[in-house]
Design an enzyme around this catalytic site. Sequence first.
Site, PDB file in Angstrom:
ATOM      1  CG  ASP A  42     -40.186  58.891   0.000  1.00 44.05           C
ATOM      2  OD1 ASP A  42     -40.653  59.012   1.158  1.00 44.05           O
ATOM      3  OD2 ASP A  42     -40.422  59.692  -0.916  1.00 44.05           O
ATOM      4  CG  HIS A 245     -31.790  50.070  28.147  1.00 45.18           C
ATOM      5  ND1 HIS A 245     -31.382  48.937  27.482  1.00 45.18           N
ATOM      6  CD2 HIS A 245     -30.697  50.533  28.803  1.00 45.18           C
ATOM      7  CE1 HIS A 245     -30.104  48.713  27.731  1.00 45.18           C
ATOM      8  NE2 HIS A 245     -29.667  49.666  28.524  1.00 45.18           N
ATOM      9  CG  ASP A 262     -27.446  56.443  30.324  1.00 46.30           C
ATOM     10  OD1 ASP A 262     -26.590  56.879  29.531  1.00 46.30           O
ATOM     11  OD2 ASP A 262     -27.437  55.272  30.748  1.00 46.30           O
ATOM     12  CG  ASP A 273     -22.700  55.643  28.196  1.00 48.44           C
ATOM     13  OD1 ASP A 273     -23.687  56.265  28.632  1.00 48.44           O
ATOM     14  OD2 ASP A 273     -22.655  54.399  28.117  1.00 48.44           O
ATOM     15  CG  HIS A 352     -26.880  47.929  35.526  1.00 42.62           C
ATOM     16  ND1 HIS A 352     -25.675  48.526  35.826  1.00 42.62           N
ATOM     17  CD2 HIS A 352     -27.838  48.790  35.970  1.00 42.62           C
ATOM     18  CE1 HIS A 352     -25.878  49.684  36.421  1.00 42.62           C
ATOM     19  NE2 HIS A 352     -27.184  49.873  36.533  1.00 42.62           N
ATOM     20  CG  HIS A 356     -20.505  49.679  28.548  1.00 33.16           C
ATOM     21  ND1 HIS A 356     -20.113  50.636  27.645  1.00 33.16           N
ATOM     22  CD2 HIS A 356     -21.557  50.214  29.218  1.00 33.16           C
ATOM     23  CE1 HIS A 356     -20.894  51.705  27.753  1.00 33.16           C
ATOM     24  NE2 HIS A 356     -21.779  51.477  28.704  1.00 33.16           N
ATOM     25  CG  HIS A 363     -23.016  48.879  25.233  1.00 34.54           C
ATOM     26  ND1 HIS A 363     -23.055  48.253  26.450  1.00 34.54           N
ATOM     27  CD2 HIS A 363     -23.910  49.884  25.316  1.00 34.54           C
ATOM     28  CE1 HIS A 363     -23.942  48.839  27.233  1.00 34.54           C
ATOM     29  NE2 HIS A 363     -24.483  49.839  26.560  1.00 34.54           N
ATOM     30  CD  GLU A 386     -23.096  51.886  32.780  1.00 33.84           C
ATOM     31  OE1 GLU A 386     -24.296  52.203  32.826  1.00 33.84           O
ATOM     32  OE2 GLU A 386     -22.495  51.602  31.725  1.00 33.84           O
ATOM     33  CE1 TYR A 390     -31.058  52.398  37.771  1.00 39.71           C
ATOM     34  CE2 TYR A 390     -29.995  50.325  38.369  1.00 39.71           C
ATOM     35  CZ  TYR A 390     -29.970  51.535  37.700  1.00 39.71           C
ATOM     36  OH  TYR A 390     -28.860  51.885  36.973  1.00 39.71           O
ATOM     37  NE  ARG A 408     -27.527  54.147  34.071  1.00 42.13           N
ATOM     38  CZ  ARG A 408     -28.832  54.005  33.861  1.00 42.13           C
ATOM     39  NH1 ARG A 408     -29.572  53.277  34.681  1.00 42.13           N
ATOM     40  NH2 ARG A 408     -29.421  54.607  32.834  1.00 42.13           N
ATOM     41  CD  GLU A 410     -22.751  55.341  31.725  1.00 46.54           C
ATOM     42  OE1 GLU A 410     -22.325  54.490  30.927  1.00 46.54           O
ATOM     43  OE2 GLU A 410     -23.899  55.828  31.644  1.00 46.54           O
TER      44      GLU A 410
END
Length: 442
Positions: A42, A245, A262, A273, A352, A356, A363, A386, A390, A408, A410
């Site tokens: 619940d 991610h 990130d 972002d 990648h 975006h 996104h 970005e 890696y 990274r 960004e």
Amino acid sequence: MRPLAGIPQASHARRRRQLMRMAGEDAILVLPAAPERVRSRDTHYPYRQDSDFLYLTGFTEPGAVLVLVPGRSHGENLLFCRERDPVREAWDGPRVGPEGAVDALGMDDAYPIDDLDEILPGLLEGRTRVYYHFGRDTDFDLKLIGWLNRVREQMRMGAQPPHEFLELGHLLDEMRLFKAREELVVMRRAAAISMRAHAAAMRAVQPEMYEFELQAALEYTFRRHGAEPAYESIVGAGANACVLHYRDNRARIDAGDLVLIDAGAEYLGYAADITRTFPASGRFSREQRALHDLVCMAQRAALEQARPGLPFENIHEASVRTLAEGLLRLGLLKGSLRKVLAEESYRRFCPHKTGHWLGLDVHDVGEYRVDGQSRLIEPGMVMTIEPGLYVPPDAPGVDAKWRGIGIRIEDDVAITRDGHEVLTEGLPRSADEVEEFMAARP
């Protein structure tokens, strides 16, 4: 009552008028609010309104349906929503109710949500086209099909059911892609809060902390400034930064680690972002700095392509070329630049895309290609840029000194008439800026 939105009521009304003009006077547009989602038994997940519904209404309550009926003499803008209920409001908080929705949202009329089953078939009758997001809410899909069938059952009596069903996103996505002035005001605020949060994490980091402690510093800053996380914050130390991610955020941060964060704030529905990568000890190693400098170079090359009239894919191509050149120079790739780009062998270390769209969704909606070609960049678009590198800890054929480094960088970029505006400008980015910032910590 929770604020309805950060965008003026007049702007939502203007969006609805524009959408109806695009749909045509023989159409009907149906858009349900996001359903509530159960987390466990619940307990529900925090409610977040459907972005299209928010864009057109500013209404943040569940249990609602927006119906737009272009050219209808008795009112084009109709909202079905929950009635006021003192008992439920004592548990869940106040509701606007149909009586308050007309003034609060600028609707032509509002009805109890329980009346939808009775009223909507009559609104569908005589319309040629239905615009709707089929497949987004299966339960509502079935209800809409049932209402359409009820109209079809009356054809012998002269009823005219719709015969064309179109994806609402074909109209709305293009509208949402171009941000108006008032949207950019909110997005700058989301960016400013996000920059504060990243700076707080950079000030707080110490070897032997845990990733979740930096996540706490980030999200405390979001909440303190009236925002919330726009998505699950990524805090990856050491080799965890190589997981694109990464979500666990539970590892210990060691002295020699880079930390990749990130994370972005959502403020009044609009997302920021940002990604930054910085050394837990305050100083980059030689190899860490070499790759960090390369990613910064790639971002600068990409930013040069972020201006009106150029293809969107130029941003990625400029970034990839710079990264490939650098990886060859550092010895992580072998061969000629032409071959590396043609065979895409660089994807081993940068898998990648470089950006975006950004807006009500992290996104955000909008096509990247039109008629098979990369779309041209136009003023009003907002995007991330970005680039990243890696090197997995188990990367074969790679010198051990490079392994386990993930970087990274960004930023959020709004396209202007003559170039671009970096909404996240001012947050330390280069290795020198990062080290200087961290050296000045208390």
